[in-house]
Design an enzyme around this catalytic site. Structure first.
Site, PDB file in Angstrom:
ATOM      1  N   THR A  31      36.960  19.239  37.017  1.00 20.77           N
ATOM      2  CA  THR A  31      36.052  20.348  36.725  1.00 20.77           C
ATOM      3  C   THR A  31      35.356  20.200  35.382  1.00 20.77           C
ATOM      4  O   THR A  31      34.142  20.386  35.280  1.00 20.77           O
ATOM      5  CB  THR A  31      36.844  21.680  36.769  1.00 20.77           C
ATOM      6  OG1 THR A  31      37.436  21.812  38.057  1.00 20.77           O
ATOM      7  CG2 THR A  31      35.938  22.859  36.484  1.00 20.77           C
ATOM      8  N   GLU A  70      33.832  18.713  31.781  1.00 18.70           N
ATOM      9  CA  GLU A  70      32.830  17.654  31.525  1.00 18.70           C
ATOM     10  C   GLU A  70      31.952  17.440  32.761  1.00 18.70           C
ATOM     11  O   GLU A  70      31.476  16.328  33.003  1.00 18.70           O
ATOM     12  CB  GLU A  70      33.508  16.348  31.127  1.00 18.70           C
ATOM     13  CG  GLU A  70      34.364  16.453  29.875  1.00 18.70           C
ATOM     14  CD  GLU A  70      33.577  16.280  28.581  1.00 18.70           C
ATOM     15  OE1 GLU A  70      32.462  15.719  28.613  1.00 18.70           O
ATOM     16  OE2 GLU A  70      34.073  16.735  27.530  1.00 18.70           O
TER      17      GLU A  70
END
Lengths: 707, 707
Positions: free
Chosen positions: B486, B488
């Site tokens: 999820t 970056e």
């Protein structure tokens, strides 16, 4: 890659048409504009926008919603609700009224174990909910209690299962009247917390490999329980590390003989072994127990490792329903062989698989509800300069969550069916129904728990960062549920039991015998299978045909029959060169696929039956749609198999894919109602991002953090 | 069902032959004996046994081992080892020498945060390992440090990443000399712990939707930072809840104008905002911070939620590399538009994706090592009356773990390549290489982290009950790694960026432009694609052909090219009726499959190149085998696609399947050496069931529990 991988091949007919034009000349500007548009998500405020107006957008999104099925949540919910909702509400009400018994997000292992014990004792003594009564009288009610307490804290459900289903169940089902008379009340009222000491460090799945021994001493009329080596230490025993007073210990029964060996191994039996003093709670002599320590989840359960050093127990402590030892050391049994007795002993433990299949779907319902409600709330991106759209409107998100929702419904009816079958079996006890429940519970336990485990990861990921907040529950649900795939029978082993059963049934058929009820379809479809796929129907692609339960069920059953027939042939072939063990191992993947395919057939059959029997028209339409998604999605996931044997022609494969995506979209349009119909109160859901009242989610969440 | 599902269809040719005989008459006793045999696992000590002798069994199992490749672990390991192993060993040695800095299995959130801070400060000040230096001078060395500390505690790696890559990186890359001069030392030596405040409660993926504002006040020469509503609260900000002194805050830059609107929105910029007093550590005026609380994992990182109420910062605190504001409120920039500036700003953050792809494979290496070593140790079942066999000898277990091991090798070379590319880009800064690294890092980050997340579940399940003991690490590895999917950049969003890039390149091609290096293959294969599959080669099924890198790479690239061409056509078609946004959404699954397919092509290409360049012959043979498994398993998983376009004929599909299973078996035979070559010392592995010295595992485990 995911199942969407197969997309491209099947897109061919559509694309081939388009491809006949020169791609250079047909590359009109529109898609490139779209690319530029998407790049602009990184580049806001560009003045160019080629997209439709927001109004047009809304109309498009709403287009299929015009066809939206009207679902009355109350009607659907009352159809779904089992007959034991009352006692579940008693459970919910009790814990709602005792906030100090609720498990906080952060709690140490030791505190969690004590809390879990208080929860269980409170439930039994304060709320006067007596699970043990229902283990005997009404197993379905017992399962309902187990599901409800699981939504309070899964550790509590497992501790309850250890006490009543495993420890209590072994006394009830493997013992005789004298054991019931002596232990029933203490087990029922939690004065006698107990353990189920089967698994050893070196042996889990292979129960027949257990090495703990119970040697009869005719001089003192006692059994002497011994752990012969480190590998035989009883491991992972729930209730052992802290609370247990007794354990039903599985050990090889050794009887003295007059030959040179001195003892005769009568196979694995269960014995009641007191492990802690009833008054002082001190460990009894010869019993060494260590804490198995921190686990991935379920830390409210005190798993321990037990070593026995010449622990003496009275002869009466042998759970003697299937085999007994007389005062003079003679063995008697109503069953003719060690293997029959062993089978009967393990057969009594099948209830644990039923409750796991059923509870696993309970976990899936909670997770799917949270993920879907949040995906309806969360908005991210959208047409430029327009409001963002809800993430469940993205095809990729529908692809993640809608087949999962359909599966949750499918498993609901299948596991309820299993519960009914189990209750029937407990009443009648007839052999055919025992075999049927054995294979069905093994298959559903394996299939449902594997599916739920995968789905929990998908749900977390689908909810992004907010899915990673502990308060939103995916972490604990996943960690607690994870072991469902392993305990009460490793899933890979259980699926092989289903395969064994299918092969036995197949053999029966060709010997003219009758098939067990659940396998009846094989008789018919086997004949269909031996002929080639019908070249006419393999091309039918109309929506009516694809949504016809007959087509769907035929496809599932055809696959199972074909797998069964082909694996039987392969086993035969390889046995000649590899022997039985080698052949089985050589075909193992094939056998597991066969078992899963069969279970999917049974699940679909139950779902179709549920749709048929639903009295409310709106609910029935909704269920039909969901059932179509379940069936078509499974067929599409396995399209390679169907294509390879020409069971479906390319045009039909394409039609199945298109219809699956469309039905997925239609299910999305009633997704909120479908999860509401699970009828899980906010008190049970708890996750701020998954509550029933939309719009409150974010404020619940900010409040939780302290704003 | 799993990928083995497709098995049955492909088995057809083999089976069809067998089927021509009457199944009733050909049902010889052998397979049925096998079934009876397996039933006997529940029925021990039956006197019937039809199986081969143990000796025969051993010979069979050993048959293919005769062909076993001789792998010298030292040689393979030295080829695999990156050039920065030294500093990794410094990290390991430091933590080995400081046992009080090791994270215990059970630790409260608050204690974990403090410990994690002590670990980081110790690393920097005591061990004198200075990550910030390498962020500037040698990013590859920085990534090596990040991977090594991740194996100590993943929370530490993330805290280090927040400090040096995110907070430090934003100052270095988005600021100018004045910022470096002022902040470098404090960041480097941990006097200035800082945060990266980008994500808001309502906006994660959609960064352009951020709502925090920074309004310039020309009177005081300051910016005023404000959180306009609850949705704009900065959320999940690492280092914020406890330790951070500063934050680089992403906010819309508002400049006063003389028109009626009064302000002009210049887009999202980054600002250095002091949040806590350097001396007293008290929150500064206008800054409200709450603890985001317990997370699924990474609880050593103190994520917080920040609200700003008219927080004033000097004009100098604007990170002004890509855009600046003069004393009189005029905006200047070397870049022509808001979108270019926004792109340049986000482009600087690509290093975070590189390190995640690289570290994710580090996690996969640890998990695969533990699971494979345990599967070589664990024995369960076997031919009757014979010793049990190791569970890695079961086909189903090989199917779970060997393609995973092959992927780990594949990702190793691909992520090292990405690191090289990234370092090159940081040196040269040329635009083509920037675009290449952007797409490659997005794709590898998404693909590798998704794969690792799935694999962690498989590893836990493959290790059964003992995989559920916290000490064996799968729980914490999974919980800590989970969010890699999820942060970056959400994986689904990142894959779309790859698809966008591919479509852009595709467009370029037909406009005659040159392709970026990584995409060069498209130019060639596109032409191949536009012709029909070769009916001759589609039938080739010889082992030499299937193991030919050219066949494998062609198959991968053909698929990518076809997906690209077909999705471009579909986008064009649907754009006409649905508009750009609707068409994109309509093709979303197809686009994601395209992106994954491309990434798989790149990974295979790097793997083939690594095999070629391996100097040691034994290692090269081993790598070739592993590479074959990677390639063939992927092709087989997607066999529906290849079959549907007749890229492979049925006989070839069958040959691919057979060879895949065979190669899987061969890789199993060198599995121990392959995991040993990852060169992860027992100190890093830690899990008792996964240590290098076989046989010690169980005793380590019993000792851990207290026996």
């Amino acid at each position: 890659m995911a199942s969407r991988t197969q997309n491209p091949g099947i897109q061919t007919p559509e694309n081939d048409q388009e491809n006949q034009q020169n791609p250079v000349t047909t590359l009109a500007t529109t898609p490139w504009r779209r690319i530029e548009r998407l790049s602009l998500h990184l580049n806001p405020f560009s003045s160019n926008h080629y997209d439709l107006s927001h109004q047009q957008m809304k109309m498009l999104i709403c287009a299929a919603r015009a066809k939206k099925i009207e679902v009355k949540v109350v009607e659907l919910s009352s159809f779904m609700r089992g007959k034991h909702r009352d006692i579940q509400e008693q459970v919910f009400d009790y814990f709602k009224s005792r906030p100090e018994l609720q498990t906080p997000l952060e709690i140490s292992k030791d505190e969690h174990r004590e809390l879990c014990m208080r929860q269980l004792v409170g439930l039994v003594r304060e709320a006067n909910i007596r699970p043990f009564k229902y283990v005997v009288e009404d197993p379905a009610k017992y399962f309902a209690i187990a599901e409800a307490v699981g939504s309070v804290d899964m550790s509590l459900a497992i501790k309850l299962g250890v006490q009543y289903s495993l420890w209590g169940g072994s006394v009830l089902n493997l013992g005789t009247k004298k054991h019931r008379d002596k232990y029933f009340d203490g087990i029922d009222n939690m004065e006698y917390p107990g353990c189920f000491a089967m698994t050893e460090l070196h042996h889990g799945s292979n129960v027949q490999g257990l090495q703990t021994v119970a040697t009869f001493d005719p001089l003192t009329d006692e059994f002497i329980i011994n752990t012969p080596n480190d590998g035989a230490i009883k491991w992972w025993i729930g209730n052992a590390a802290v609370h247990g007073k007794f354990a039903s210990v599985f050990a090889r029964l050794m009887l003295p003989t007059h030959d040179t060996k001195g003892v005769s191994d009568m196979g694995v039996h269960a014995f009641i072994v007191p492990i802690r003093d009833l008054r002082t709670h001190k460990l009894l002599p010869g019993v060494e127990i260590h804490d198995c320590g921190h686990k991935v989840g379920l830390n409210g359960v005190d798993n321990g490792a037990l070593r026995f050093r010449s622990v003496r127990i009275p002869r009466d402590n042998l759970l003697n329903r299937f085999g007994d030892v007389s005062r003079d050391g003679k063995y008697t049994s109503s069953l003719p062989s060690i293997s029959k007795r062993f089978g009967a002993t393990l057969g009594e433990l099948v209830g644990g698989r039923v409750v796991l299949a059923y509870s696993s779907n309970g976990v899936l319902k909670i997770a799917a509800t949270i993920a879907i409600r949040y995906s309806l709330l969360r908005q991210q991106f959208g047409p430029p300069k327009q409001p963002e759209i809800t993430i469940l409107d993205y095809q990729s998100h529908q692809h993640k969550l809608m087949p999962m929702l359909a599966s949750t419904y499918a498993f609901h009816f299948a596991t309820l069916h299993l519960v009914d079958k189990y209750c029937e079996m407990k009443k009648t006890g007839d052999e055919e129904s025992v075999g049927d429940v054995h294979a069905l519970s093994a298959g559903l336990k394996a299939y449902v728990t594997s599916y739920t485990a995968k789905s929990l990861n998908i749900c977390r990921e689908a909810c992004g960062g907010h899915g990673y907040a502990a308060v939103n529950r995916f972490g604990s649900l996943r960690n607690d549920h994870d072991i469902f795939q392993t305990f009460e029978g490793d899933n890979t082993v259980l699926l092989q039991q289903v395969a064994i059963d299918l092969l036995k049934q197949y053999k029966e058929k060709f010997r003219g015998g009758s098939l067990a009820v659940t396998w009846n379809y094989l008789k018919e479809s086997m004949n269909t299978y031996l002929s080639q796929p019908n070249p006419v129907t393999s091309r039918w692609e109309g929506e009516d045909h694809l949504r016809d339960p007959k087509f769907q069920l035929d496809a599932f059953r055809y696959r199972t029959s074909r797998l069964l027939q082909s694996v039987a042939a392969r086993l035969q072939k390889h046995s000649k060169t590899l022997g039985g063990f080698g052949a089985w191992n050589r075909c193992l993947n094939h056998l597991l696929t066969l078992a899963e395919s069969h279970i999917e057939s049974v699940i679909l059959e139950r779902f179709i039956e549920a749709v048929r029997s639903c009295p409310d028209e709106g609910s029935r339409s909704a269920l039909k749609l969901v059932c179509d998604l379940y069936a078509l999605d499974r067929i599409w996931n396995d399209i390679g198999t169907y294509r390879n044997v020409d069971y479906v022609a390319p045009n039909k494969a394409k039609a199945i894919h298109k219809l699956t995506e469309y039905v997925c979209f239609q299910v999305r349009n009633i997704a909120r109602e479908l999860v509401d119909a699970f009828d899980l109160p906010d008190y049970v859901i708890r996750a701020p991002i998954g509550l029933q009242t939309p719009g409150e989610a974010y404020s619940q969440y900010t409040q939780h953090v302290g704003f």
